[in-house]
Design an enzyme around this catalytic site. Structure first.
Site, PDB file in Angstrom:
ATOM      1  N   LYS A  33      30.179 -29.907  -2.372  1.00 22.07           N
ATOM      2  CA  LYS A  33      31.642 -29.410  -2.448  1.00 22.07           C
ATOM      3  C   LYS A  33      32.520 -29.455  -1.240  1.00 22.07           C
ATOM      4  CE  LYS A  33      31.671 -25.569  -5.193  1.00 22.07           C
ATOM      5  NZ  LYS A  33      31.266 -24.256  -5.208  1.00 22.07           N
ATOM      6  N   GLY A 111      25.872 -22.524 -11.258  1.00 26.86           N
ATOM      7  CA  GLY A 111      25.646 -21.027 -11.580  1.00 26.86           C
ATOM      8  C   GLY A 111      24.528 -20.386 -10.559  1.00 26.86           C
ATOM      9  N   ARG A 346      33.856 -33.950  -7.834  1.00 24.35           N
ATOM     10  CA  ARG A 346      32.802 -34.763  -7.672  1.00 24.35           C
ATOM     11  C   ARG A 346      32.405 -35.654  -8.730  1.00 24.35           C
ATOM     12  NH1 ARG A 346      29.800 -29.441  -9.995  1.00 24.35           N
ATOM     13  NH2 ARG A 346      30.900 -29.523 -11.825  1.00 24.35           N
ATOM     14  N   SER A 797      -7.217 -52.185 -12.231  1.00 20.80           N
ATOM     15  CA  SER A 797      -6.141 -51.247 -13.182  1.00 20.80           C
ATOM     16  C   SER A 797      -6.307 -49.939 -12.875  1.00 20.80           C
ATOM     17  CB  SER A 797      -6.350 -51.955 -14.545  1.00 20.80           C
ATOM     18  OG  SER A 797      -5.208 -51.267 -15.158  1.00 20.80           O
ATOM     19  N   CYS A 865      -2.728 -48.765 -15.903  1.00 19.60           N
ATOM     20  CA  CYS A 865      -2.374 -48.776 -17.309  1.00 19.60           C
ATOM     21  C   CYS A 865      -2.596 -47.442 -17.777  1.00 19.60           C
ATOM     22  CB  CYS A 865      -3.593 -49.650 -18.048  1.00 19.60           C
ATOM     23  SG  CYS A 865      -5.271 -49.034 -17.475  1.00 19.60           S
ATOM     24  N   TYR A 885       1.879 -55.131 -11.510  1.00 17.87           N
ATOM     25  CA  TYR A 885       2.395 -54.730 -12.846  1.00 17.87           C
ATOM     26  C   TYR A 885       2.363 -53.222 -13.051  1.00 17.87           C
ATOM     27  CZ  TYR A 885      -2.447 -55.190 -14.803  1.00 17.87           C
ATOM     28  OH  TYR A 885      -3.716 -54.848 -14.911  1.00 17.87           O
TER      29      TYR A 885
END
Ligand code: ADP
Ligand code: MG
Ligand code: MG
Length: 914
Positions: A33, A111, A346, A797, A865, A885
């Site tokens: 702010k 808030g 903002r 993997s 994976c 990957y």
């Protein structure tokens, strides 16, 4: 996100900065702010003058328990400058200055922290304020609000005490609302309020405005550490050590008659992303009134008729802000007797659709480039756009709105308990499980239901966590609903009753609950990925077309930018084909488990129970052609792209009958005198194979080593399928992956066996088979001995699901339902480690295995994976860790493609995937 906290503040630091000294690049020090107020001041926009006390001062105070020694002096000098600039004096009985004290951290925490308005009012100044404004009511009402706000936020008194007194005053005056209170009542109220303060604290409400100011500043510092602020930060993963800045600003008043007012506005529509300003205006009111929703606001366009001049000015300012920030901005403004003031701006929050549309609009307008557009959208937003949606075009009956806790759209019959849900599902009926809140006993019902609706709890409640884990639609905390388990009904605030079996529709993104079954349709964005632009645009409205165009533009760019390949986890030819349409560059995990279940289970049982080599080989021979066909079809769909096939990895018991069931059957057969011999053999085998902890038992490579011929069979099927594809002119690129390896010896044994099979198949069929053979890294021991394993494995993997389970020592099925919500609520995790990779623990094992594996074998191919492969934050981690990957479910492939590109563009500190 890195912490902005500096080391212990140096002595003689500057803690106070006038708005005219800062800028938007100073968010760490001035908070969001403050930095933006300074930026607007620098742009020459009409910002009420003021100054910002830095986050550094806050950190000092929170550490030391006292403000920095020089702070009071610095505030006093800044205040003097403010008094000179405004021509008013704090506490002056003739020309008083009133100020606001506003919190403002680096990251917006709506808030969570405090703001105190109208500081400077006291018995001496209230008269002058009334005279200057020409409005007694305004002055006394402001004074009583100050005492009330100050008591609550600075003195920590219960606001109820003041509310009750206010209500009494309203009742005594015989009016309906406190805005109508006459001046004498307000004066009495001020006196009563001061009595409450004295009674509760033993001291008078501070009359000295300088004391009011310093107390308010320290209260804002302290609000950084309230329980709810800490909780919020934990959930949003905002570091605890940033502290908040405090902004001190001249008050301006929108409640001084009809030439005054207040409003909020957006430079584009934050909901749809449509171009053109958008906002609300409330004449003769202060900003708090807009938020409180006491009066109905007017659309911003109404200001043009009320005050054309200021409407014009405001429009100009909004255009300037967009030009300057190169993004959608939101603003708060106030008009005081014809004079326009900017109170806040903002870069505005927006919906997922708006994010994509606005990013593309800004590219079209030449304000940002495509790289920047990529930074402005997130994989989480893309994911939201891919959930199925309700078709609302036929009109709807909105019952209530709760919290969208797990996205999706689901319609079904209302049921109130788990058992009923399970029974209904067995009958083939779709049900929505409605509970006040859920606990582990409700799990079966949650699995059976198409959606979950609760009246209590938020995004970290049991229902929310478990539903998200299962990918099930959920709306939580729909507090208006009165649920009556006895009567099996729920009641709405208007008295309407929904009984068990009635149909409702729930939207897990918006939190809306509708009566009846709304039609569900795939989103246009999914149609785009699955079937292309034309299919998505077919019968779509203009905003949808614009959205799809934006997604297309941004995804094309993402594919140019990313370094990581994105593969998919796919076990069937259909999944493989879909994955390819979604943009997968291969299959990272093809599980072979389900290929052995179903009608083939009986053959597998014979294999397991084989009494001799012959019986075993017969069973294997029967399985071979079936497996071969599986692989031919998948390799065909993924022709030219890698397909990593994982050899069999379920716990053995999944192929055998349940021990208890079988025991009963055998006992009954024996009692009845029937021949139970074959059942007895089965029972003995099942007993032999029974495990206490199947997850830690005979599975993966262990099974391959114990059950001779099983892995060889699978390798043979893969090899023969590949030869077959080659003969047809295809380009099969299988990779063979060994699961659950913990030591290099296990792997070497299987590789020897597999290499022999490959060689013999290749020779016999005259084809070249150069399949990489690699392993999953899913046990801590595998990660710890990665250097040894890399001597044998051509690729790693990372199976991060199992690696997370084995590193933490808990099983997902057990913990997610039982205690994860407690862990999330208490902040042990900010997010489930099954959702986002636990960088500090599991991530460290991954990084270590990558580095040590590559040190031994520089061309070691690395992938992941687990489900983490489709999680935005995890994708960034895998990019940074140097993987080649990620592999995820076909539907997550676009999300992973996008995030893989964003990982290239965002530095560690700036990467915000939320
Ligand atoms: P939040 O961070 O909750 O938005 P703010 O600091 O913006 O809190 O303050 C809340 C409201 O108080 C503002 O929207 C505005 O209406 C009012 N306010 C704050 N400072 C001033 C001021 N200097 N003059 C008039 N109103 C103010
Ligand atoms: Mg505000
Ligand atoms: Mg595994």
């Amino acid at each position: 996100m890195t912490s902005g906290a500096a080391a212990a503040p140096a002595h003689n630091s500057r803690y106070v900065f006038d708005f005219s000294e800062g800028g938007m690049e100073m968010k760490d020090l001035l908070g969001g702010k403050g930095a933006n107020l300074a930026e607007m001041t620098r742009m020459g926009l009409p910002v009420p003058p003021g100054f910002t006390i830095s986050t550094e001062a806050c950190r000092y105070y929170l550490q030391a328990g006292d403000p920095p020694p020089d702070l009071v002096n610095q505030v006093r000098s800044a205040l003097t400058r403010l008094e000179v600039a405004t021509g008013r004096g704090l506490g002056s009985a003739t020309n008083p200055l009133l100020i606001s004290v506003r919190s403002g951290a680096k990251f917006s925490m709506p808030g969570m922290m405090e703001t105190v308005l109208d500081i400077g009012l006291n018995d001496d100044t209230v008269g002058a304020v009334a005279a200057l404004a020409g409005d007694d009511h305004f002055a006394w009402d402001s004074y009583r609000r100050l005492i009330q706000m100050f008591s609550k936020t600075v003195l920590g008194l219960d606001s109820e005490l003041f509310e009750v007194r206010l209500e009494q005053a309203v009742a005594a005056a015989g009016i309906s609302s406190d805005v109508e209170l006459p001046v004498p009542s307000l004066q009495q109220l001020v006196s009563d309020y001061r009595g409450i303060v004295r009674e509760q604290t033993g001291e008078d409400f501070p009359q000295d405005p300088h004391r009011q100011l310093m107390m308010a500043i320290l209260a804002v510092f302290e609000s950084w550490n309230t329980e709810r602020a800490r909780l919020y930060r934990r959930q949003e993963r905002i570091p605890h050590d940033l502290g908040t800045a405090v902004n001190v600003q001249m008050m301006v008043f929108g409640n001084l008659g009809h030439g005054s007012g207040t409003g909020v506005a957006f430079t584009r529509d934050p909901a749809s992303g449509a171009k053109g300003v958008y906002g609300d205006y409330l004449p003769d009111a202060q900003g708090e009134d807009v938020v409180a929703g006491i009066r109905n606001t007017l659309p911003l366009a109404a200001l043009r008729d009320l005050d054309a001049d200021n409407y014009e000015k405001l429009s100009d300012i909004m255009a300037q802000l967009e030009e300057h920030y190169r993004d959608l901005c939101d603003i708060e403004f106030t008009i005081e007797q014809g004079h326009l003031w900017m109170l806040q701006t903002r870069v505005g929050k927006r919906t997922a659709a708006a994010a994509f549309r606005i990013a593309e609009q800004l590219v079209q307008e030449g304000r940002i480039d495509l790289d920047e557009a990529l930074r402005r959208v997130t994989g989480a937003q893309l994911g939201q756009l891919m959930f199925p949606q309700f078709d609302l075009s036929g009109g709807v009956d909105l019952l209530t709105t709760g919290m969208g806790a797990s996205p999706g759209a689901a319609a079904g019959h209302v049921v109130f308990d788990s058992a009923t849900a399970v029974a209904a599902e067995a009958d083939g009926r779709d049900v929505i499980l409605v509970r006040r809140e859920t606990n582990p006993d409700d799990l079966a019902g949650m699995v059976a239901a198409v959606g979950v609706l609760t009246s209590r709890g938020g995004k970290t409640s049991h229902a929310a966590v478990v539903a998200r884990g299962m990918g099930k639609t959920a709306v939580c905390g729909a507090e208006e609903l009165e649920i009556d388990y006895e009567a099996r009904s729920l009641t709405l605030p208007d008295g309407r009753v929904i009984a068990e079996d009635d149909v409702v529709s729930i939207d897990g993104t918006s939190g809306r609950v509708y009566a009846g079954a709304l039609p569900v349709e795939p989103s246009a964005v999914v149609k785009y990925f699955d079937a292309g632009l034309d299919a998505a645009n077919d019968r779509a409205d203009e905003p949808t077309r614009e959205l799809v165009r934006a997604v297309d533009t941004i995804m094309r760019h993402a594919d140019r930018v990313r370094r990581l390949t994105v593969r998919a986890n796919a076990d069937t030819p259909d999944d493989a084909a879909r994955a390819r349409r979604m943009g997968a560059g291969g299959i990272g995990l093809c599980r072979t488990e389900h290929m052995f279940l179903g009608e083939r289970k009986e053959i597998v049982q014979r294999l397991i129970l084989a009494a001799n080599d012959q019986e075993r080989e017969d069973a294997l021979a029967e399985l071979l052609p079936l497996q071969r066909k599986d692989f031919i079809r998948i390799l065909e769909r993924m022709d030219g792209l890698p397909v990593t096939i994982r050899l069999l990895d379920p716990p053995l018991h999944e192929f055998l009958p349940d021990l208890t069931d079988l025991s009963v059957r055998v006992a009954l057969a024996e009692q009845g005198g029937t021949d139970a011999e074959s059942e007895l053999a089965l029972l003995a085998a099942v007993r032999r194979h029974h495990e206490q902890n199947p997850m830690l038992g005979l599975r993966g490579v262990r099974l391959g080593l114990v059950l001779p011929g099983l892995f060889a069979l699978q390798v043979r099927a893969i090899a023969e399928a590949a030869c077959f594809r080659q003969r047809l002119g295809g380009d099969p690129r299988a990779e063979i992956m060994i699961p659950l390896v913990g030591s290099v010896q296990e792997l070497e044994l299987i590789i020897d066996e597999a290499s022999e099979v490959l060689k013999s198949v290749a020779e016999r069929n005259h084809c070249a088979l150069e399949f990489p053979i690699g392993t999953m890294i899913e046990l801590p021991r595998a990660a710890l001995t990665a250097a040894q394993i890399a001597e044998a494995a051509e690729f790693f993997s990372f199976g991060t699901n199992d690696l997370t389970q084995t590193t933490w020592g808990f099983s997902r099925d057990d913990v997610e339902a039982n205690f994860f919500s407690a862990y999330l609520e208490r902040g042990v995790f900010g997010v489930s480690p099954f959702e986002s990779i636990d960088v500090a623990g599991v991530g460290r094992l991954v990084q270590m295995a990558c580095d040590e594996g590559r040190a031994v074998r520089p061309d070691l191919h690395l992938g992941v994976c687990g489900e983490h492969g489709g999680d935005p934050e995890s994708v960034h981690f895998f990019h940074d860790a140097g993987l080649d990957y990620v592999s995820c479910s076909p539907f997550r492939v676009p999300v992973a493609r996008l995030e893989a590109a964003r990982a290239v563009l965002t530095t560690d500190a700036g990467s915000d995937t939320r």
